[in-house]
Scaffold this motif. Structure first.
Motif, short mmCIF file in Angstrom:
data_model
loop_
_atom_site.label_atom_id
_atom_site.label_comp_id
_atom_site.label_asym_id
_atom_site.label_seq_id
_atom_site.Cartn_x
_atom_site.Cartn_y
_atom_site.Cartn_z
N PRO A 178 48.17 47.37 38.88
CA PRO A 178 47.83 48.45 40.03
C PRO A 178 46.29 48.82 39.75
O PRO A 178 45.91 49.11 41.00
N ALA A 179 45.80 48.98 38.83
CA ALA A 179 44.37 49.47 38.64
C ALA A 179 43.45 48.44 39.13
O ALA A 179 42.58 48.76 39.76
N SER A 180 43.58 47.27 38.76
CA SER A 180 42.79 46.28 39.50
C SER A 180 42.75 46.09 41.05
O SER A 180 41.86 45.64 41.43
N THR A 181 44.12 46.01 41.24
CA THR A 181 44.45 46.14 42.98
C THR A 181 43.74 47.16 43.58
O THR A 181 43.00 46.79 44.43
N ASP A 182 43.53 48.39 42.97
CA ASP A 182 43.07 49.52 43.60
C ASP A 182 41.38 49.12 43.50
O ASP A 182 40.59 49.39 44.52
N ARG A 183 40.98 48.81 42.21
CA ARG A 183 39.59 48.73 42.11
C ARG A 183 39.13 47.68 43.41
O ARG A 183 37.95 47.73 43.80
N LEU A 184 39.76 46.59 43.25
CA LEU A 184 39.35 45.53 43.99
C LEU A 184 39.42 46.00 45.66
O LEU A 184 38.48 45.32 46.73
N VAL B 177 39.52 31.28 34.44
CA VAL B 177 38.84 32.62 34.93
C VAL B 177 37.55 31.80 35.86
O VAL B 177 36.74 31.11 35.39
N THR B 178 37.81 32.13 37.15
CA THR B 178 36.57 31.54 38.06
C THR B 178 36.19 32.79 38.98
O THR B 178 37.29 33.35 39.37
N VAL B 179 35.11 32.97 39.05
CA VAL B 179 34.54 33.73 40.53
C VAL B 179 33.68 33.19 41.15
O VAL B 179 32.77 32.45 40.68
N SER B 180 33.99 32.95 42.46
CA SER B 180 32.97 32.14 43.36
C SER B 180 31.71 32.47 43.33
O SER B 180 31.55 33.76 43.19
N ALA B 181 30.86 31.59 43.28
CA ALA B 181 29.25 31.54 43.40
C ALA B 181 28.74 32.85 44.27
O ALA B 181 27.74 33.41 44.34
N ALA C 156 37.42 43.08 36.53
CA ALA C 156 38.75 43.57 36.89
C ALA C 156 40.18 42.41 36.59
O ALA C 156 41.13 42.98 36.59
N LEU C 157 39.56 41.19 36.70
CA LEU C 157 40.56 40.32 36.37
C LEU C 157 40.91 40.28 34.89
O LEU C 157 42.13 40.17 34.57
N LEU C 158 40.20 40.33 33.99
CA LEU C 158 40.14 40.29 32.67
C LEU C 158 41.13 41.46 32.16
O LEU C 158 42.20 41.57 31.65
#
Ligand SMILES: CC(=O)SCCNC(=O)CCNC(=O)[C@H](O)C(C)(C)COP(=O)(O)OP(=O)(O)OC[C@H]1O[C@@H](n2cnc3c(N)ncnc32)[C@H](O)[C@@H]1OP(=O)(O)O
Length: 435
Positions: A13-19, A110-114, A124-126
């Motif tokens: 939930p915390a990462s859901t809110d942050r994103l 773990v990838t974040v689009s460029a 947030a993912l980690l």
């Protein structure tokens, strides 16, 4: 070991809110939805700078994908497009010193689009994974990494360093003794089966090992459609005097510039016995037309430098490989055997709070530990360290003295020595696969 299915757990939930505050949707992918799953697999391949996967490559990756909890981040305005960030995880046994095991939350992909980098999405993912693991009662998390500078901030420590060998075969020669047994070539399907079976039988003998999975073995054996070296892969196995398979090796040979001299790269060497290990090394080092042998992810106590005539023909490079992160400190510290008695109060700091506090660790003459929180905080502590350093120490392969010398453990010299004696584990901890 308790079986926890990470796929059944909801998004943190915390990462859901942050994103959501960045107009991003964070959700666990429904693996039954083929189109959504394929978009996730394609995003991950792009994120790791891979080629656009063929349909065959997507199909090859699907079983591992479906076995994991895949969490994606999507633009809220384009929820059905490719995710802008990916991560996956699963719960797997981790061997601890002495041959026991604990559940580990393995994190990968773990990838974040460029187009979306450096705005806190990976954080947030980690953090989301670590909170999900802790709330499910999984005591430790682990990963293997593309860069060594990213994961310390989340409390991971480089607990399982490994060796890369580069052997000048003509200089090194061979001085090992030959055990009873024989070698034979196997086809790639058999190679994949043997690698998996031997690895599974051997993995309880070294702290740090985790089980592989079917496409880990078929991939190493050259059966992955996206592997550009796949046709070069060859396999060999070792049978002992009674005819039982005790070791196997996947390798490639490549000619160096039309010279009729070759380099042999060991993709994976798995063995249950010293005889099998030595026989497979000998096969590689004494191969006709081969000048150089390379092998990565070998344990730090590998006998290779002692099996040759001239050890200066063997270059050994130690590098970080397996990273661990303690979440439930008492469960983790109780899970292993220790090498000497100890009675200390540890002050542990943890940037995410999971394991912070003062802890009394007592190890008896039988090598087992009791761990208790010091309620209200200790008036005196013997050693202060962060959770990353404790996660390194826990595995038993990195010396407390080295961490102390680097300022990672604050303690008097006699305490450092007693930590070293207690935590060192035999044989050397190791992790011989990527995950
Ligand atoms: C377990 C695995 O899967 S390992 C594979 C990791 N993935 C890759 O290497 C693929 C290519 N790289 C990427 O996809 C991205 O650049 C990532 C995942 C490494 C980082 O994603 P981002 O969303 O840009 O990271 P984010 O903005 O959340 O940064 C978080 C923190 O990490 C730091 N950081 C991010 N990338 C890096 C890096 N490459 N090296 C060092 N530090 C980094 C940031 O400075 C930030 O630090 P802070 O919070 O202490 O200020």
């Amino acid at each position: 070991m308790t079986s926890i299915d990470s796929r059944e757990l909801p998004a943190d939930p915390a990462s859901t809110d942050r994103l959501a505050a960045q107009s991003l949707t964070y959700r666990v992918v429904d693996t039954a939805d083929r189109a959504q799953s394929e978009r996730f697999q394609r995003a991950m391949s792009r994120g790791f700078l891979g080629a656009e996967p063929s349909d065959e490559a997507i199909a090859f990756g699907r079983p591992a994908f479906e076995a994991r909890r895949n969490t994606g981040v999507y633009e809220a305005s384009a929820p059905n497009a490719q995710p802008v960030a990916t991560i996956d995880s699963w719960v797997t046994p981790l061997t601890t010193a002495g041959g026991g095991e604990i559940p580990m939350w393995a994190i990968s992909g773990v990838t974040v689009s460029a187009t979306h980098r450096r705005r806190g999405i990976a954080r947030a993912l980690l953090e989301g994974e670590l909170r999900a693991a802790a709330s499910a009662g999984v005591p430790i998390a682990g990963l293997t990494v593309s860069e060594a500078t990213i994961y310390g901030r989340y409390g991971f420590g480089s607990a399982l360093p490994m060796s890369r060998f580069t052997v000048d075969t003509r200089r090194a020669g061979w001085a090992g003794t030959a055990g009873d047994g024989r070698l034979e070539y196997v086809d790639r399907e058999t190679l994949a089966t043997e690698l998996g079976a031997i690895h599974e039988r051997a993995r309880s003998s070294r702290a740090g090992q985790i089980p592989g999975w079917a496409t880990r073995w078929t991939g190493i054996a050259g059966l992955s459609p996206s592997d550009t070296d796949r046709d070069k892969v060859r396999g060999i196995r070792f049978l002992d005097g009674a005819g039982a398979v005790r070791g196997a090796m996947a390798f490639t040979v490549s000619e160096r510039g039309g010279s009729f001299r070759f380099g042999l790269d060991v993709r994976l060497l798995v063995a249950e016995t010293q005889d099998a290990t030595a026989a497979l090394w000998r096969f590689a080092l004494q191969h006709d037309l081969v000048d150089e042998v390379t092998a990565d992810l070998r344990p730090l106590d590998d006998s290779l430098p002692w099996l040759v005539h001239d050890p200066r023909g063997v270059k050994q490079t130690v590098h970080d490989h397996g990273w661990l992160r303690i979440l439930d400190l008492p469960t983790v510290l109780r899970s292993r055997d220790y090498s000497a008695p100890l009675d200390v109060v540890l002050r542990v700091s943890d940037p995410l709070g999971f394991a912070a506090g003062d802890w009394r660790l007592q190890i008896g003459n039988d090598g087992t530990a009791t761990v208790a929180a010091v309620e209200g905080g200790a008036s005196e502590v013997d050693a202060a360290l962060d959770i990353s350093a404790l996660s390194i120490l826990f595995a038993g392969g990195v010396r407390a003295a080295a961490l102390h010398g680097a300022g990672r453990i604050a303690a008097a010299a006699p305490i450092v020595e007693s930590l070293d004696r207690a935590f060192v584990s035999f044989p050397s901890p190791a992790l011989d696969i990527w995950y």
